[in-house]
Scaffold this active site. Sequence first.
Site, short mmCIF file in Angstrom:
data_model
loop_
_atom_site.label_atom_id
_atom_site.label_comp_id
_atom_site.label_asym_id
_atom_site.label_seq_id
_atom_site.Cartn_x
_atom_site.Cartn_y
_atom_site.Cartn_z
N LYS A 183 0.97 -0.98 0.10
CA LYS A 183 -0.07 -0.13 -0.07
C LYS A 183 0.92 1.25 -0.21
O LYS A 183 1.82 1.48 1.06
CB LYS A 183 -1.08 -0.21 1.13
CG LYS A 183 -2.18 0.73 1.54
CD LYS A 183 -1.96 2.44 0.89
CE LYS A 183 -1.91 3.04 2.24
NZ LYS A 183 -2.19 4.94 1.78
N GLY A 240 4.42 3.97 10.82
CA GLY A 240 4.06 4.74 10.88
C GLY A 240 3.65 5.41 12.16
O GLY A 240 4.17 4.99 13.30
N GLY A 245 -1.26 2.63 13.12
CA GLY A 245 -1.03 1.17 13.34
C GLY A 245 -1.52 0.29 14.24
O GLY A 245 -2.48 -0.90 13.83
N GLU A 264 5.28 -0.81 13.82
CA GLU A 264 6.44 -0.01 14.43
C GLU A 264 6.19 0.92 14.27
O GLU A 264 5.62 1.74 13.61
CB GLU A 264 7.88 -0.10 13.55
CG GLU A 264 9.03 -0.16 14.37
CD GLU A 264 9.15 1.41 13.67
OE1 GLU A 264 9.50 2.02 14.45
OE2 GLU A 264 10.47 1.38 12.55
N CYS A 301 12.84 7.15 14.14
CA CYS A 301 11.87 6.64 14.68
C CYS A 301 12.48 6.74 16.42
O CYS A 301 12.26 6.04 17.51
CB CYS A 301 11.55 5.19 14.29
SG CYS A 301 12.50 4.14 13.72
N GLU A 392 4.89 10.99 21.93
CA GLU A 392 5.93 11.43 20.78
C GLU A 392 6.07 13.05 19.87
O GLU A 392 4.35 13.25 19.77
CB GLU A 392 6.10 10.63 19.27
CG GLU A 392 6.77 10.70 19.00
CD GLU A 392 7.10 9.91 17.34
OE1 GLU A 392 7.82 9.51 17.19
OE2 GLU A 392 6.00 9.29 17.16
P1 NAP Z 1 0.74 7.47 9.01
O1 NAP Z 1 -0.60 8.15 9.39
O2 NAP Z 1 0.43 6.35 10.22
O3 NAP Z 1 0.43 6.42 7.71
C1 NAP Z 1 1.05 5.24 7.47
C2 NAP Z 1 0.30 4.68 6.46
O4 NAP Z 1 -0.34 3.98 7.09
C3 NAP Z 1 -0.38 5.59 4.91
O5 NAP Z 1 -0.04 4.46 3.79
C4 NAP Z 1 -1.57 5.64 5.78
O6 NAP Z 1 -3.07 5.50 4.66
C5 NAP Z 1 -1.50 4.15 6.73
N1 NAP Z 1 -2.77 4.71 6.92
C6 NAP Z 1 -2.99 5.40 8.37
N2 NAP Z 1 -3.69 4.90 9.58
C7 NAP Z 1 -5.03 4.31 8.68
C8 NAP Z 1 -6.07 3.39 9.15
N3 NAP Z 1 -6.94 4.14 10.06
N4 NAP Z 1 -6.39 2.90 7.90
C9 NAP Z 1 -6.02 1.95 7.09
N5 NAP Z 1 -4.31 3.23 6.95
C10 NAP Z 1 -4.11 3.71 7.08
O7 NAP Z 1 2.01 8.10 9.72
P2 NAP Z 1 2.84 9.06 8.37
O8 NAP Z 1 1.55 9.16 7.18
O9 NAP Z 1 3.73 8.27 8.28
O10 NAP Z 1 3.04 9.71 9.25
C11 NAP Z 1 2.16 10.66 9.98
C12 NAP Z 1 2.55 10.38 11.73
O11 NAP Z 1 2.98 9.34 11.78
C13 NAP Z 1 4.04 11.66 11.08
O12 NAP Z 1 3.85 13.15 11.92
C14 NAP Z 1 3.86 11.12 12.44
O13 NAP Z 1 4.06 11.47 14.30
C15 NAP Z 1 3.93 9.46 12.66
N6 NAP Z 1 5.31 8.69 12.04
C16 NAP Z 1 6.15 7.60 13.25
C17 NAP Z 1 7.04 7.75 12.77
C18 NAP Z 1 7.86 6.90 13.60
O14 NAP Z 1 9.04 6.15 13.66
N7 NAP Z 1 8.28 7.09 15.10
C19 NAP Z 1 7.23 7.59 11.61
C20 NAP Z 1 7.13 7.96 11.12
C21 NAP Z 1 5.80 8.44 10.68
P3 NAP Z 1 -2.71 7.06 3.74
O15 NAP Z 1 -1.89 8.07 4.02
O16 NAP Z 1 -3.65 6.53 3.09
O17 NAP Z 1 -4.12 7.76 4.69
#
Ligand code: NAP
Length: 527
Positions: A183, A240, A245, A264, A301, A392
């Site tokens: 995805k 993410g 997650g 993760e 992360c 975080e």
């Molecule tokens: P994310 O919002 O968790 O999204 C990651 C992936 O998962 C995207 O492809 C997203 O799809 C999908 N997704 C998210 N929620 C979903 C749900 N409820 N159902 C199905 N699919 C879902 O992370 P991100 O876009 O990478 O970044 C957003 C925030 O995540 C950052 O601002 C940060 O706070 C955090 N983050 C943390 C880490 C870490 O290692 N700690 C790493 C990356 C990000 P869509 O975008 O298409 O909705």
Amino acid sequence: MITGNNYIGNKQSAIGEKTYKTFNPQLNLENKPIFTEASKEEIDEAVALATNAFKIFRTVSGEKKASFLNAIADEILALDDELIQTYCSESGLPEGRAKGERGRTVGQLRMFADLVLEGSWVEATIDTAQPEREPLPKSDIRKMLVPLGPVVVFGASNFPLAYSTAGGDTAAALAAGCPVIVKSHPMHSGTGELVASAIIKAAQKTGMPNGVFSNLNSRGIEVGSQLAKHPGVKAIGFTGSIKGGRALYDLAAQREEPIPVFAEMGSVNPVVILPSALKNRNAVLAKTYASSITLGTGQFCTNPGLILGIKSDDLSSFIKNLSDEIIKIEPSCMLHPNIIGAYEKNKQNAISQAELQVVADYDLDVPTNYARQTVTTVKGKTFLENPTLHQEVFGPYSIVVQCENEAQLTSIISKLEGQLTGTLIADGNEASQYPELISALRNRVGRLIYNGVPTGVEVCASMTHGGPYPASTDSRFTAVGIHSIKRWVRPFSYQDWPNNLLPNELKNENPLGILRNLNGKLTNQSI
Ligand code: NAP
């Protein structure tokens, strides 16, 4: 060339109605290519192809899987400058980082190729029969690890190559014998499409079944949710946010057939600085940590988001030194306006908490999408009583907690959520005087670091990149290194099965010459 299409197995397809573009945060402009989100029909087709491909792919030899993985690495390198330029335009990250991450991605693919070529990773375990055993004869039982089935990988926004389309999760799942449906992350769909084209070329060149890999575009949670609920999907890998997650984990648990989700997620990576180290290396530590907090604009992360020490003049001067050092660092670009939006919002939320003091806040003008680094400080008691301060803040932000004494420091560590890493900074024999503190830290994290920084995750067999929830959804596994393959397999036993019908890994002759546990002893001998 980027088409904006999905890869449904080997075929390009774009029958959906929703389209979107990626964004260049350095230029603050949308990129040109238009991506078409995968439709329900395309999702179903990708899963059906993966399910069919699994019937063949699960029996493909280690040698052939190694050729496939090495061919993916070669095809990624052949994408050359187009990949690097697309990566930079979709992430705002510099070219050096893009090249470094490509090297890591290729290295991971080759590492898994070596693993499956050698073959002992399946942990073949054989207990031969004892027909004469009293009071009952014992059967011949042979066990090995076998692949789970089609795996869905959600790529990480902060690692467009190394933890995305052909990143660690995909490489490990393919090595295990699981077809992969990615995805694609909407922030770097062009990078994802180029890498997907490399995987498809490699699959065709090495004769892998159609459907061993698909790449689905999407912007919004529908495609990911449908995949998580699809009965043909047997496991999920995710990197993410905790919110994303956890949502996928809950969806997978509610299915008629629940499946594992290896997510993760967030971490603040506590760093404890002990008094002697603080006294003797104050300025150096401040400089080192100013760099670590701002590395990659704090978008790792393993970013050190929480620094703990015992209240003293030395801790006060460390806070001053850290503030002076971090303000000297030029702010840099974040991955996407949404990420910087989340950073600003979460930072403001932290700063607005009672009794929190901002000690460093870059206040000069910065270009759009650039993040201003911030350091705050708070008393141990306040931190203990306010869980919001434990969350975080993804970006170049860290909080220094001034504890009353060792007991309060240990108590804070015990109450932290699960973390990817914990770091201890100590001088000489100092660490040996803090056994309870170290024990508390070990109980909360996946990796303990001594006198270093948490940023930088070596890809090697001994690495643990995971930890108690919410660092990951299953602390028994690592997301980095060869042992990450164990997320995509299950143990399977044959009882009294004819030798000629056993897989090569378990045959008497040991035709692969792999290391096996034979009646309790590790050996590569035949039976
Ligand atoms: P994310 O919002 O968790 O999204 C990651 C992936 O998962 C995207 O492809 C997203 O799809 C999908 N997704 C998210 N929620 C979903 C749900 N409820 N159902 C199905 N699919 C879902 O992370 P991100 O876009 O990478 O970044 C957003 C925030 O995540 C950052 O601002 C940060 O706070 C955090 N983050 C943390 C880490 C870490 O290692 N700690 C790493 C990356 C990000 P869509 O975008 O298409 O909705």
